[in-house]
Design an enzyme around this catalytic site. Structure first.
Site, mmCIF file in Angstrom:
data_model
loop_
_atom_site.group_PDB
_atom_site.id
_atom_site.type_symbol
_atom_site.label_atom_id
_atom_site.label_comp_id
_atom_site.label_asym_id
_atom_site.label_seq_id
_atom_site.Cartn_x
_atom_site.Cartn_y
_atom_site.Cartn_z
ATOM 1 N N ARG A 24 0.613 -1.051 0.069
ATOM 2 C CA ARG A 24 0.109 -0.007 0.019
ATOM 3 C C ARG A 24 0.906 1.277 -0.041
ATOM 4 O O ARG A 24 0.428 2.141 0.552
ATOM 5 C CB ARG A 24 -1.075 0.150 1.009
ATOM 6 C CG ARG A 24 -2.066 -1.036 1.040
ATOM 7 C CD ARG A 24 -3.164 -1.037 2.334
ATOM 8 N NE ARG A 24 -3.909 -2.157 2.328
ATOM 9 C CZ ARG A 24 -4.624 -2.537 3.406
ATOM 10 N NH1 ARG A 24 -4.532 -1.775 4.285
ATOM 11 N NH2 ARG A 24 -5.351 -3.687 3.313
ATOM 12 N N ARG A 28 -3.368 6.706 1.088
ATOM 13 C CA ARG A 28 -3.935 7.785 1.770
ATOM 14 C C ARG A 28 -3.065 8.812 2.408
ATOM 15 O O ARG A 28 -3.351 9.555 2.873
ATOM 16 C CB ARG A 28 -5.353 7.297 2.395
ATOM 17 C CG ARG A 28 -6.512 6.927 1.647
ATOM 18 C CD ARG A 28 -7.547 6.291 2.535
ATOM 19 N NE ARG A 28 -7.440 5.152 3.086
ATOM 20 C CZ ARG A 28 -8.057 4.566 3.984
ATOM 21 N NH1 ARG A 28 -9.059 5.085 4.455
ATOM 22 N NH2 ARG A 28 -7.701 3.223 4.392
ATOM 23 N N ARG A 37 -7.262 11.799 -5.575
ATOM 24 C CA ARG A 37 -8.509 10.992 -5.070
ATOM 25 C C ARG A 37 -9.847 12.028 -5.122
ATOM 26 O O ARG A 37 -10.721 11.667 -5.489
ATOM 27 C CB ARG A 37 -8.445 10.280 -3.916
ATOM 28 C CG ARG A 37 -9.722 9.667 -3.442
ATOM 29 C CD ARG A 37 -10.092 8.437 -4.202
ATOM 30 N NE ARG A 37 -11.274 7.778 -3.466
ATOM 31 C CZ ARG A 37 -11.078 6.926 -2.224
ATOM 32 N NH1 ARG A 37 -10.132 6.575 -1.744
ATOM 33 N NH2 ARG A 37 -12.482 6.450 -2.253
ATOM 34 N N ASP A 74 -7.172 -3.047 -6.810
ATOM 35 C CA ASP A 74 -7.698 -3.659 -6.018
ATOM 36 C C ASP A 74 -8.012 -5.274 -6.468
ATOM 37 O O ASP A 74 -8.191 -5.668 -7.567
ATOM 38 C CB ASP A 74 -9.331 -3.140 -5.612
ATOM 39 C CG ASP A 74 -9.758 -3.461 -4.140
ATOM 40 O OD1 ASP A 74 -9.177 -2.855 -3.236
ATOM 41 O OD2 ASP A 74 -10.431 -4.502 -4.202
ATOM 42 N N TYR A 148 -14.781 -12.925 0.104
ATOM 43 C CA TYR A 148 -15.601 -11.570 -0.175
ATOM 44 C C TYR A 148 -16.685 -11.896 -0.862
ATOM 45 O O TYR A 148 -17.781 -11.503 -1.086
ATOM 46 C CB TYR A 148 -14.744 -10.477 -1.121
ATOM 47 C CG TYR A 148 -13.672 -9.723 -0.068
ATOM 48 C CD1 TYR A 148 -14.170 -8.720 0.638
ATOM 49 C CD2 TYR A 148 -12.460 -10.238 0.300
ATOM 50 C CE1 TYR A 148 -13.270 -7.777 1.669
ATOM 51 C CE2 TYR A 148 -11.746 -9.686 1.008
ATOM 52 C CZ TYR A 148 -11.974 -8.444 1.720
ATOM 53 O OH TYR A 148 -11.047 -7.814 2.414
#
Length: 339
Positions: A24, A28, A37, A74, A148
């Site tokens: 990652r 962010r 973003r 992703d 998921y």
């Protein structure tokens, strides 16, 4: 001799200092990511916009000079391409519909073309990288992706998928087989677009009992790695079974990854003794140690470097960098590793 230190280590060469990239590393914690973003809107829109996704992939390279660039995307683009609807709820995470509580894919409108923007992102990034920086692709491992798909979202203990695997292993096995096939195509597509190594993220491997771990983590990952190697020989495959712990040697023996990622709960000294000599390892700094910085970070870095001093090693985190990690701590980490 690979021009990239990271690829050299993945081929079994030891480098000092070790090459560095962070899970990652695009995200962010970077102000430039937050600005882009905000401009582009939703996370999924960003993933499927090749120009924007390439820019996000390259941002941490410009700022820190990492030895690897990892594709910004992703793991859930695979179930999206398999026919489930995918969206992200603000503050709550991903959603997939319909949830496959019975494991059946029948009637879902598969659309492999949804993955084409990802390949274009790879082409753009690879064209922008110097030969010393490796281009890494990735996919979710079959078990983690299946959790998921069955629940329709993330779950605390992956109970919906675990229940289905116990109740109807044939149905669950068919779902896993389908994920393996689509993921193999997806990784080959990434390689053809310019990826030089791939990582298989099994974020929820640690939730399984030993026999279930063998059935749904070890065996599908081994098949998936074999499919990729058969179709694109020579491309390194990094396995990352988060939470595997003492089951790591069995995972490595069956899958034979080119490198194995270690999460932060693994004692690096134990891993060095328990894993095959010469096997490259990746990791395993606690993301919270990076967040803390200072002496705690320095001690953790020194312990990891000492444990893997005689082994091919890619320095990385034990999981993804935390969104509120100070950027200055990443600078400090790189100075420590490269000192």
């Amino acid at each position: 001799m690979p021009a990239s230190p990271l690829l050299a280590v993945l081929s079994g060469e030891r480098r000092d200092p070790p090459p560095v990239w962070l899970m990652r590393q695009a995200g962010r914690y970077l102000p430039e990511y937050r600005a882009l973003r905000a401009e582009k809107g939703g996370f999924l829109d960003l993933c499927y916009d090749p120009a924007a996704a390439a820019e996000v992939t390259l941002q941490p390279l410009r700022r820190f000079g990492f030895d690897g660039a990892i594709l910004f995307s992703d793991i859930l683009v695979v179930p999206h391409a398999m026919g489930q609807r995918l969206w992200f709820e603000a503050g709550e995470g991903p959603r997939l519909a319909p949830p496959l509580l019975d494991g059946l894919l029948d009637g879902l409108p598969a659309d492999p073309a949804l993955l084409r923007p990802v390949y274009e992102t790879v082409r753009r990034v690879r064209a922008a990288l110097p030969p010393t920086v490796a281009m890494l692709g990735f996919a979710g491992s079959p078990w983690t992706v299946a959790t998921y798909m069955v629940a329709g979202q993330g779950s605390k203990d992956q109970a919906p998928a675990r229940r289905l695997a116990y109740r109807d292993p044939q149905a669950f096995g068919r779902l896993v087989d389908a994920i393996v096939a689509v993921t193999a195509d997806y990784l080959v597509g990434q390689v053809d677009a310019g990826v030089q190594a791939v990582q298989l993220f099994d974020s929820w491997a640690g939730s399984l009992a030993p026999d279930q771990f063998r059935a749904w983590v070890v065996e599908p990952n081994a098949r998936l790695a074999a499919l990729v190697r058969a179709r694109r020989p020579g491309v390194p495959v990094i396995g990352f079974p988060k939470g595997a712990g003492a089951k790591l040697p069995d995972y490595v023996a069956a899958m034979a990854p080119d490198a194995v990622g270690l999460d932060e709960t693994v004692d690096p000294a134990w891993a060095d003794a328990a894993l095959p000599p010469g096997l490259p390892v990746q990791g395993n700094l606690d993301p919270l140690a990076l967040h803390a910085g200072g002496p705690a970070l320095a001690r953790a870095v020194a312990a990891i470097r000492a444990a893997f001093a005689r082994r091919p090693h890619v320095f990385n985190l034990g999981h993804g960098i935390l969104p509120d990690t100070p950027v200055s701590h990443v600078d400090a980490l790189l100075a420590m590793v490269r000192a």
